[in-house]
Design a protein around this motif. Sequence first.
Motif, PDB file in Angstrom:
ATOM      1  N   THR A   1       4.883   5.011  -0.542  1.00 15.13           N
ATOM      2  CA  THR A   1       4.902   4.211  -1.777  1.00 15.13           C
ATOM      3  C   THR A   1       6.172   4.459  -2.559  1.00 15.13           C
ATOM      4  N   PHE A   2       6.548   5.717  -2.706  1.00 13.82           N
ATOM      5  CA  PHE A   2       7.783   6.058  -3.401  1.00 13.82           C
ATOM      6  C   PHE A   2       8.999   5.496  -2.647  1.00 13.82           C
ATOM      7  N   GLU A   3       8.971   5.576  -1.340  1.00 13.33           N
ATOM      8  CA  GLU A   3      10.087   5.060  -0.548  1.00 13.33           C
ATOM      9  C   GLU A   3      10.225   3.549  -0.724  1.00 13.33           C
ATOM     10  N   ALA A   4       9.094   2.850  -0.733  1.00 11.71           N
ATOM     11  CA  ALA A   4       9.140   1.393  -0.895  1.00 11.71           C
ATOM     12  C   ALA A   4       9.652   1.012  -2.278  1.00 11.71           C
ATOM     13  N   LEU A   5       9.225   1.755  -3.297  1.00 15.24           N
ATOM     14  CA  LEU A   5       9.682   1.465  -4.664  1.00 15.24           C
ATOM     15  C   LEU A   5      11.184   1.695  -4.791  1.00 15.24           C
TER      16      LEU A   5
END
Length: 372
Positions: free
Chosen positions: A364-368
């Motif tokens: 999730t952090f990577e996608a954001l």
Amino acid sequence: MRILFTGPASAGHVFPMVPFAQALRAAGHEVLFAGQRPLDPINTSGFPVVEIGDGRTLEELFIAWRQGPMTYGDASLSPEELMDLAAGGFVYAGRTTVDDLLATASGWGADLLVHATFQTAAPLVAAKLKIPLVMQNYGIPSGRGMVERFTRHQADLYEQYGVAGPAESTAINVGPFGGDPDGLRARYLPYNGTGVVPIDVLRPSERRRVLVTLGSVVAKVEGVGGVTRLIEAAAEVDAEFLLAVGDADISPLGTLPANVRPMPWIPLVELVRHTDAVVHHGGAGTTLTTLNEGLPQLVLPQGADNFIVADALTEVGIALRSTSDTVDVATLERLLTDPELRATAKSVQADNLALPTPASFVPTFEALAGRA
């Protein structure tokens, strides 16, 4: 990927962020923390830290803002008024961090900014630099509601920096209830700093054990008066009471009963795991650490958001509620013996354990960050 974490200089706000930072570092990403003095709550995490602000501690800033002694609660104010009062103080403290946080985020090349709700400069900085933003709620109150309060208190800052308003953010709620309805929900994984754990605390006790704590702020600011009546009542209960108030002066409590044992600073989770119930003020860290262990709680609200927390815990059915002046032997006995209270606490513990761990949020952090 470079992720910049920032939060106010308070263990209750910073500690819940650490498991997410650890998960990101374990996945190969770079992590940096930015914070004001005192830096101790962040330094114990093992991450590099950049000091931001004007060199004053959070306590010194609150004293300057109040133009008088720092206080934790005010009996004349409603819970809503207390939260707005807190908003004003944290905004005052956050004003000193804007330029340094801008410089840190841009100079280090942050791909993502993660802030504890009460770091009031972060939404402005993310909007100014157009960096994706994650708001991590520290407990039960709504983070969105607090950001709205903060924005009202610092409208002049947004105008000064040419920013229309706070950056849009992805909210993360920790624990099985509370937070924001639109937020992602993560398992609360205790991180309570470091410290030496006495070996006898780990041994099974022949008597029931009750942990009594006022968190990391109340005893320092207000003293230990909030548990005076409780300690008196404890003398009449067949249980061992662990009084965990750090290095606070306990002399106002007089001679402690034989079954009350003062404790040094110990990572909270290790105390909670070896007790049968917990009495506390309603702080987020204590609440969630106790919830994670499936233990009944007794809340004696002292101020800040404690009343909101007490309402939520009693509504769910995992806590009793009293006041510092009225807590009695019957309440303590019920805390230790009520089977429904204990069963509900175990059920909510299971709800928390079923949630995704902080490590699950790395994608999730990577996608954001990839949206920048």
